[in-house]
Design an enzyme around this catalytic site. Structure first.
Site, PDB file in Angstrom:
ATOM      1  N   ARG A  88       0.869  -1.181   0.000  1.00  0.00           N
ATOM      2  CA  ARG A  88       0.000   0.000   0.000  1.00  0.00           C
ATOM      3  C   ARG A  88       0.900   1.223   0.000  1.00  0.00           C
ATOM      4  O   ARG A  88       1.724   1.391   0.900  1.00  0.00           O
ATOM      5  CB  ARG A  88      -0.919   0.007   1.224  1.00  0.00           C
ATOM      6  CG  ARG A  88      -1.654   1.336   1.350  1.00  0.00           C
ATOM      7  CD  ARG A  88      -2.761   1.334   2.370  1.00  0.00           C
ATOM      8  NE  ARG A  88      -3.889   0.539   1.922  1.00  0.00           N
ATOM      9  CZ  ARG A  88      -5.108   0.628   2.460  1.00  0.00           C
ATOM     10  NH1 ARG A  88      -5.333   1.480   3.438  1.00  0.00           N
ATOM     11  NH2 ARG A  88      -6.081  -0.126   2.018  1.00  0.00           N
ATOM     12  N   HIS A 115      -7.556   0.742  -6.239  1.00  0.00           N
ATOM     13  CA  HIS A 115      -7.702  -0.091  -5.050  1.00  0.00           C
ATOM     14  C   HIS A 115      -8.340  -1.406  -5.510  1.00  0.00           C
ATOM     15  O   HIS A 115      -9.498  -1.697  -5.255  1.00  0.00           O
ATOM     16  CB  HIS A 115      -8.585   0.626  -4.025  1.00  0.00           C
ATOM     17  CG  HIS A 115      -8.523   0.038  -2.646  1.00  0.00           C
ATOM     18  ND1 HIS A 115      -7.710  -1.025  -2.320  1.00  0.00           N
ATOM     19  CD2 HIS A 115      -9.188   0.352  -1.502  1.00  0.00           C
ATOM     20  CE1 HIS A 115      -7.858  -1.328  -1.048  1.00  0.00           C
ATOM     21  NE2 HIS A 115      -8.751  -0.515  -0.524  1.00  0.00           N
ATOM     22  N   GLN A 118     -10.118  -4.145  -3.251  1.00  0.00           N
ATOM     23  CA  GLN A 118     -11.392  -3.657  -2.736  1.00  0.00           C
ATOM     24  C   GLN A 118     -12.502  -3.861  -3.767  1.00  0.00           C
ATOM     25  O   GLN A 118     -13.568  -4.412  -3.480  1.00  0.00           O
ATOM     26  CB  GLN A 118     -11.270  -2.160  -2.397  1.00  0.00           C
ATOM     27  CG  GLN A 118     -12.556  -1.517  -1.928  1.00  0.00           C
ATOM     28  CD  GLN A 118     -12.987  -2.006  -0.563  1.00  0.00           C
ATOM     29  OE1 GLN A 118     -12.218  -1.980   0.371  1.00  0.00           O
ATOM     30  NE2 GLN A 118     -14.215  -2.487  -0.456  1.00  0.00           N
ATOM     31  N   CYS A 247     -16.553   1.351   1.073  1.00  0.00           N
ATOM     32  CA  CYS A 247     -15.356   0.554   1.386  1.00  0.00           C
ATOM     33  C   CYS A 247     -14.844   0.775   2.803  1.00  0.00           C
ATOM     34  O   CYS A 247     -14.118  -0.048   3.331  1.00  0.00           O
ATOM     35  CB  CYS A 247     -14.262   0.855   0.380  1.00  0.00           C
ATOM     36  SG  CYS A 247     -13.730   2.578   0.390  1.00  0.00           S
ATOM     37  N   ARG A 273     -13.915  -9.311   1.811  1.00  0.00           N
ATOM     38  CA  ARG A 273     -12.562  -9.145   1.276  1.00  0.00           C
ATOM     39  C   ARG A 273     -11.693 -10.361   1.585  1.00  0.00           C
ATOM     40  O   ARG A 273     -10.854 -10.749   0.787  1.00  0.00           O
ATOM     41  CB  ARG A 273     -11.935  -7.866   1.845  1.00  0.00           C
ATOM     42  CG  ARG A 273     -12.696  -6.675   1.304  1.00  0.00           C
ATOM     43  CD  ARG A 273     -11.938  -5.420   1.285  1.00  0.00           C
ATOM     44  NE  ARG A 273     -10.598  -5.514   0.775  1.00  0.00           N
ATOM     45  CZ  ARG A 273      -9.678  -4.600   0.999  1.00  0.00           C
ATOM     46  NH1 ARG A 273      -9.977  -3.548   1.720  1.00  0.00           N
ATOM     47  NH2 ARG A 273      -8.465  -4.717   0.503  1.00  0.00           N
TER      48      ARG A 273
END
Ligand code: CP
Ligand code: NVA
Length: 323
Positions: A88, A115, A118, A247, A273
């Site tokens: 990240r 992302h 996600q 999210c 997720r």
């Protein structure tokens, strides 16, 4: 695959390992240059439940951040010690560079432009709740043109769903993204009137107006989004059974009664997720062609590879035939 995995795990407790421990002995190294709760935990659980392990690094504790070690050398060490690398970062260039130098898969755990993990999971959540392919649904995004939206746009091209975006004129998706959609002979629908954007929507997505490390005048930006707040009245312009997804973390782009109300499925969305990541870290493109059929050299493939987040051609393990 995620659906089966989720079903199979129903009777297992949090850290119980899946039958056959498909990632036994494998190490996923995670590195966060920005805060994270869900991505960190979901990858931790995903790899643990598959029988492997994870180690979380903070970039400022490595030589990479402080001592000037190159990405190439860091990547070589990561590839020698680990089996997969999740990153990240605030730099898309860094993701590309790691992709270039790592010989293990690199997973984009959020960058300025996307992302992917996600949104892959979000597509799964939509289909799970609506019990329909996402291509048959009207998806709406109310909010900033940020990393999550860019991945959602790429997903709308990949999975052929109708995407309406509601945002102030100043915060519309840029020409690069719009040209990419056009080049792929697809359309996105952009409205500066939130009521028009949500009209006929089956799903409304949102995200924080101010993203992590967003270098803007926060007060001014929040004021510009004032009429885009998702409340009962705005939801009332969508389909009757429209659901709300986000999210997380949230800001004040949505009212509490919507976020915590019956139409919201945000907690299920967050937990999914784990299951989608479990499926994707076992993904083997050599046996499962469609996702990589665009080829590596086109812009489309670059965006898609950001969606899958996988370093194409280098799976952590071979395709798990039982799942
Ligand atoms: N949605 C999401 O990625 O959350 P975190 O920033 O907590 O990882
Ligand atoms: N757009 C948000 C997503 C957080 C998960 C951000 O980048 O901060």
């Amino acid at each position: 695959r995620s659906k089966r995995r989720k079903k199979l795990r129903k009777k297992l407790s949090t850290l119980e390992v899946d039958k056959g421990a498909p990632l036994k002995g494998k190490l996923l190294i995670q590195m966060f240059e920005k805060s994270s709760l869900r991505t960190r935990l979901s990858f931790y659980l995903a790899i643990k439940q598959l029988g492997g392990g994870t180690l979380t690094l903070r970039s400022n504790e490595l030589h990479l951040g402080q001592g000037g070690e190159s990405i190439a050398d860091t990547a070589k060490i990561l590839s020698t010690y680990g089996d997969g690398f999740m990153l990240r970062t605030d730099s898309d260039k860094k993701v590309e560079n790691f992709r270039k130098y790592l010989s293990i898969p690199v997973i984009n755990g959020l960058s300025p432009s996307s992302h992917p993990t996600q949104v892959l999971s979000d597509v799964f959540t939509v289909e799970e709740i609506k019990k329909k392919p996402i291509s048959k649904l009207n998806i709406c995004w109310i909010g900033d043109s940020n990393n999550v939206l860019d991945s959602l746009i790429a997903a709308s091209v990949k999975f052929s769903f109708k995407l309406s975006i509601g945002c102030p004129k100043k915060f519309e998706p840029g020409t690069k993204v719009r040209n990419w959609v056009k080049k792929n002979k697809k359309k996105i629908f952009i409205y500066n009137d939130p009521k028009k954007a949500v009209s006929n929507a089956d799903v409304i997505f949102s995200d924080k107006v101010i993203s992590l490390n967003d270098k803007v005048n926060k007060k001014k930006k929040l004021a510009q989004f004032k009429k885009f707040k998702i409340d009962k009245k705005l939801m009332g312009h969508a389909k009757k059974n429209c659901i709300f997804l986000h999210c997380l973390p949230r800001g004040n782009e949505v009212t509490d009664d919507i976020f915590l109300g019956k139409k919201s499925h945000v907690w299920q969305q967050a937990l999914n997720r784990v299951h989608v990541e479990e499926a994707s870290i076992q993904f083997d493109p050599t046996t499962n062609v469609p996702e990589v059929s665009m080829g590596m050299n086109s812009e489309g493939a670059r965006v898609w590879s950001r969606i899958t987040g996988a370093n194409i051609g280098k799976p952590i393990i071979n395709h798990d035939k039982s799942s």
